[in-house]
Design an enzyme around this catalytic site. Structure first.
Site, PDB file in Angstrom:
ATOM      1  CG  ASP A  64      -1.786   1.177   1.371  1.00 13.79           C
ATOM      2  OD1 ASP A  64      -1.766   1.998   0.436  1.00 13.79           O
ATOM      3  OD2 ASP A  64      -2.495   1.306   2.380  1.00 13.79           O
ATOM      4  CB  THR A  97      -1.871   5.786  -1.982  1.00 14.61           C
ATOM      5  OG1 THR A  97      -1.966   4.366  -1.946  1.00 14.61           O
ATOM      6  CG2 THR A  97      -2.915   6.365  -1.076  1.00 14.61           C
ATOM      7  CB  THR A  98       0.616   2.900  -5.785  1.00 15.91           C
ATOM      8  OG1 THR A  98       0.474   2.254  -4.529  1.00 15.91           O
ATOM      9  CG2 THR A  98       1.928   2.504  -6.411  1.00 15.91           C
ATOM     10  CG  ASP A 396      -6.817   0.886   0.189  1.00 17.53           C
ATOM     11  OD1 ASP A 396      -6.915   1.797   1.033  1.00 17.53           O
ATOM     12  OD2 ASP A 396      -5.737   0.565  -0.335  1.00 17.53           O
TER      13      ASP A 396
END
Length: 550
Positions: A64, A97-98, A396
């Site tokens: 994550d 987020t990545t 998520d």
């Protein structure tokens, strides 16, 4: 002079580090690229895990992006602001987020060539802003498709796309069902406004032991508490529940209390008063014939005695947040004084109250609620590390389900939407930076192909050709990359779709961060290196200090 004091003076002495202009911009770009390189292998279903060790010796294993960046320490200010955007993305939409870090890094790298050509950063920024506006217009228009909130299969497909890239992907069906049930449970529609408060009303309880398949969602609330007296009932069907925010014991003196006892009967009288107070409180409760009493404060032994005689189970020292969840689940009202209890405050919405033992601890379950607006997700797993990673992944999934409820529009995943937006931007492109930003979007399908071990150049060329040949203006081209195999696939009805809210936030955050870092042309740091001498003070300051000393 300011207010009789001395005006602040900025003294740039030899040990104040100052860098400016092109050098700073290039350094910021390099810092952004380095952060993106750390995270890049965490994109897609074939993502690698990172093992992070904290100073205390604990370890975190995760892919994550947000969790990784939260744990690593960086010195460069530009790298710190890159880490901040992952946190923003996580708080806003909970996913992507990545992607946002990888995109921001690539957008910064795309600007580097123009800086070397002596193009002013303001010109690049203006082009980037224009491109962002066009991207948002396209995404909100022809490049996204609406979805029916009540179509459970379509929603499950989207959440599965989010979960598929995570550790929990092996149990994706279980995770998808839990996420959708939780969001539907806490969904509240009032005055035409939809509210989904996952943080407060969808509590995750992690209990080591068992396997991940044993995880479940409870239609109600579970708290880590046992009844206060061993003889109290531990299994009650259709319980009447009272929730209190006051202690069922004699009030201690609020401030410094002095009591003077003169006769030997006075002390006995004090004890009697105490007993009367507790008895009165218990009588107020017993009058409403509840089965269970929850309180956020303590319950004295005397109160336990009275309640036990009346056949009432009591649970004490509940957290405020747990009390609020129980109130929503069973329809009770939290009361501050027992004297004010009314029939309408009693919660009758729960179907079952029971105490169960899991592992070494006792847990109180209030389940089978008729219309619970709160729920508890019970996670099981072999170890704490697995549980923590499962919880991160599940959060998520919950956020993605929430995003679809709030904005029911989807875009094709697997790098398809990035390539579609890039193609549209390239058709409009007139200036260099605008075109460079369009090419920067291709980093997402490129990274997906890289992480699968596919031939990147061949795959990207084939994907570009598919998108270039797409002629329908009113629908997006759904050709993308299969994250498992690296092959080109069409993300049609059973393919991979992502919520529009996540993509919009990703692009906005990435472009705005790139703009922010390109705007910086000066870094001034007054930190001192070891071995540096103290900067010499101006002569007038030295003289003044000497006079004060004398």
């Amino acid at each position: 002079m300011f207010g009789g004091g001395r005006a602040p003076i900025l003294v740039l002495s030899q040990n104040t580090k100052r860098e400016s202009g092109r050098k700073v911009q290039v350094e910021n770009i390099n810092a952004g690229k380095q952060i993106a390189d750390v995270i890049r292998t965490c994109l897609g279903p074939q993502a690698m895990l990172k093992m992070l060790m904290d100073p205390m010796g604990g370890i975190v294993m995760t892919n994550d992006g947000n969790a990784i960046l939260r744990e690593i320490t960086v010195q460069h200010p530009a790298a710190k602001s890159m880490i901040e955007i992952a946190r923003t993305q996580d708080e806003e939409v909970g996913d992507g987020t990545t992607s946002v870090i990888v995109l921001a890094g690539e957008m910064l790298a795309a600007a580097e060539q123009f800086l070397h050509q002596n193009m002013h950063p303001t010109v690049i920024i203006r082009q980037y802003k224009e491109a962002l506006e066009d991207m948002v217009t396209m995404l909100e228009g022809p490049l996204s498709v609406p979805v029916d909130r009540n179509d459970k299969a379509a929603l499950a497909n989207v959440v599965k796309g989010c979960v598929g890239t995570k550790f929990i992907g092996r149990w994706s069906d279980l995770a998808v069902n839990i996420a959708l049930d939780a969001v539907n449970t806490v969904l509240l529609e009032e005055n035409g406004r939809t509210e989904v408060d996952i943080k407060r009303y969808a509590k995750v309880e992690k209990i080591p032991g068992g396997s991940v398949e044993e995880s479940q969602i409870l239609r109600g609330v579970m708290v880590n508490k046992d009844v206060t007296h061993p003889k109290m009932r531990r299994y009650i069907q259709n319980p009447r529940i009272i929730l209190l925010d006051c202690s069922l014991e004699y009030k201690k003196g609020e401030s410094q209390t002095n009591v003077e006892i003169t006769a030997e009967t006075d002390f006995t009288r004090l004890l009697e008063l105490e007993e009367e107070h507790v008895r009165r409180q218990c009588d107020d409760i017993i009058a409403l014939k509840p089965d269970v009493v929850f309180t956020e404060k303590g319950v004295s032994d005397l109160a336990q005695h009275f309640l036990l005689k009346a056949g009432i189970s009591a649970i004490r020292r509940l957290r405020k947040s747990d009390n609020n969840r129980i109130a929503r689940a069973c329809g009770a009202t939290i009361v501050n004084r027992t004297e004010e209890l009314q029939e309408s405050d009693v919660g009758t919405g729960a179907g079952l109250f029971e105490i169960k033992k899991l592992g070494d601890e006792y847990f109180c379950y209030i389940t089978e609620c008729k219309n619970p607006k709160a729920c508890t997700i019970l996670l099981r797993g072999a170890s704490k590390d697995i549980l923590n990673e499962t919880e991160r992944n599940l959060q998520d999934a919950l956020q993605v389900a929430r995003n679809i409820m709030l904005l029911p529009r989807l875009v094709p995943g697997g790098g398809a939407i990035e390539m579609a937006v890039a193609q549209k931007l390239l058709q409009k492109a007139t200036h260099g930076p605008y075109r460079a930003l369009a090419h920067a979007l291709e980093i997402i399908p490129k990274t997906l192909a890289q992480n699968c071990g596919a031939n990147t150049i061949r795959t990207l060329t084939a994907l570009r050709a598919k998108h270039a040949n797409h002629t329908d203006v009113n629908s997006p081209c759904t050709w993308g990359i299969d994250g498992e195999s690296g092959e080109l696939v069409e993300q049609t009805s059973n393919g991979l779709w992502e919520p529009l809210a996540v993509k919009l936030q990703t692009y906005k955050t990435a472009v705005e961060t790139a703009i922010l870092l390109l705007r910086i042309d000066d870094i001034v740091s007054g930190s001192k290196k070891k071995g540096d001498k103290e900067p010499s003070k101006p002569a007038d300051l030295q003289k003044e200090e000497q006079q004060q000393h004398e």
